[in-house]
Design a protein around this motif. Structure first.
Motif, PDB file in Angstrom:
ATOM      1  N   ARG A 133       0.966  -1.058  -0.259  1.00  0.00           N
ATOM      2  CA  ARG A 133      -0.097  -0.283   0.088  1.00  0.00           C
ATOM      3  C   ARG A 133       0.766   1.809   0.225  1.00  0.00           C
ATOM      4  N   ALA A 139      -1.556   6.784  -1.638  1.00  0.00           N
ATOM      5  CA  ALA A 139      -2.342   7.189  -2.868  1.00  0.00           C
ATOM      6  C   ALA A 139      -3.280   9.493  -2.474  1.00  0.00           C
ATOM      7  N   THR A 140      -3.415   9.172  -3.886  1.00  0.00           N
ATOM      8  CA  THR A 140      -4.025  10.245  -3.788  1.00  0.00           C
ATOM      9  C   THR A 140      -5.424  10.084  -4.680  1.00  0.00           C
ATOM     10  N   ALA A 141      -6.466  10.827  -4.920  1.00  0.00           N
ATOM     11  CA  ALA A 141      -7.013  11.326  -6.360  1.00  0.00           C
ATOM     12  C   ALA A 141      -6.901  10.987  -7.496  1.00  0.00           C
ATOM     13  N   ASP A 142      -5.643  12.108  -7.694  1.00  0.00           N
ATOM     14  CA  ASP A 142      -4.911  12.663  -8.401  1.00  0.00           C
ATOM     15  C   ASP A 142      -3.635  11.263  -8.961  1.00  0.00           C
ATOM     16  N   ASP A 143      -3.414  10.488  -8.032  1.00  0.00           N
ATOM     17  CA  ASP A 143      -2.215   9.514  -8.212  1.00  0.00           C
ATOM     18  C   ASP A 143      -2.753   8.275  -6.796  1.00  0.00           C
ATOM     19  N   ASP A 144      -2.413   7.523  -7.713  1.00  0.00           N
ATOM     20  CA  ASP A 144      -2.897   6.207  -7.325  1.00  0.00           C
ATOM     21  C   ASP A 144      -1.622   5.095  -6.484  1.00  0.00           C
ATOM     22  N   VAL A 171       1.233   3.398  -7.480  1.00  0.00           N
ATOM     23  CA  VAL A 171       1.548   2.863  -8.161  1.00  0.00           C
ATOM     24  C   VAL A 171       2.801   3.627  -9.300  1.00  0.00           C
ATOM     25  N   VAL A 191       5.624   0.689  -5.380  1.00  0.00           N
ATOM     26  CA  VAL A 191       4.601   1.805  -5.007  1.00  0.00           C
ATOM     27  C   VAL A 191       5.496   3.145  -4.321  1.00  0.00           C
TER      28      VAL A 191
END
Length: 273
Positions: A34, A172-177, A179, A167
């Motif tokens: 994660r 993670a954010t809405a703009d960048d997962d 990964v 990772v």
């Protein structure tokens, strides 16, 4: 039955794992990852949900050492092998007394290598030395360790699958997962070599290496990459020929028109206008 390496890149903060085994789809079974939290490797006869539980413990702020110590005292986990890495680079591992021989783990600065049912006692030292000596990105260093493990004998039973995941060290954010790499070879006679090929292909996509993609991309897209490569090196004739081949395929002219605003394609498409 499995050998793996988990690590944190001290420069970027990225976290990752590389693993190989003589089982189908080891990428489904061993890694739990994660962004911004950590990486878990669960091997040997570990309970299937152990990786999720350990990752949840990291997310709650518990240390890898505490989590491993607790797991090592659980009676139902005597056959397990685990390694835990958090987002700061703390790492801990344990090989249960019931794990299949030859088994063990080695800890380094911000990384750990572990394996069981290994073909040789040289596997883990080779992996540790290769990771410590390797340069480049975290993905490349993980692959170097995995390759060294395979070259030293790897899994006693043979080869079947491998996986590589990297990772970010931040959530993670809405703009960048978060990964960066997620590659798997589920069934192959030489999965580590196949994984290296996939990594090289991903690098070509990431770095827009059109010359490489013109050879190794899926057949339907090779002419497009050949056109981009030719345009980049100033070979107008080759770019025009490749782009004409693209436009002969059903539907591709419409797609090219829709991409007219893409800087990579605008100069190439003008060759046919």
């Amino acid at each position: 039955m499995t050998f793996s390496v988990i690590a944190r890149d001290a420069t970027t903060g990225d976290l990752g794992i590389a693993v190989s085994s003589c089982i189908l789809a080891v990428g489904r079974a061993v890694p739990t990852v994660r962004p911004g939290v950590g990486v878990i490797a669960v091997q040997a006869r570990s309970r299937r949900g152990l990786g999720t539980a350990l990752l949840a413990g990291l997310a709650e702020g518990r240390s890898p050492q505490e989590l491993v110590r607790h797991a090592s005292h659980a009676a139902e986990d005597v056959d397990r092998q685990i390694a835990v890495l958090d987002a700061t680079g703390q790492v801990a591992a344990d090989t249960g007394r019931g794990s299949l021989p030859a088994s063990g783990h080695l800890l380094g600065e911000g990384f750990s290598v572990q394996g069981n049912m290994l073909a040789s006692p040289d596997v883990l030292p080779a992996m540790s030395a290769a990771y410590a000596a390797a340069g480049g990105s975290l993905a490349d260093r993980l692959l170097a360790a995995l390759t060294a493990g395979q070259d030293a004998g790897g899994d006693l039973r043979g080869r079947q699958s491998a996986a590589l995941q990297v990772v970010t060290g931040h959530p993670a954010t809405a703009d960048d997962d978060g990964v960066r790499v997620d590659l798997r070879v589920d069934d192959s006679g030489d999965p580590v070599a196949q994984l290296r090929m996939l990594r090289n292909l991903q690098r070509a996509y990431d770095e827009r290496d059109y010359e490489t993609l013109a050879v190794f991309a899926p057949e339907g897209a090779r002419d497009l990459y050949a056109a981009l490569a030719a345009s980049r090196r100033g070979d107008r004739a080759a770019a025009r020929t490749a782009l004409e081949a693209v436009r002969t395929r059903p539907g591709w002219s419409t797609w090219l028109a829709s991409m007219a605003g893409d800087a990579r394609l605008s100069a190439v498409s003008q060759l046919l206008d």
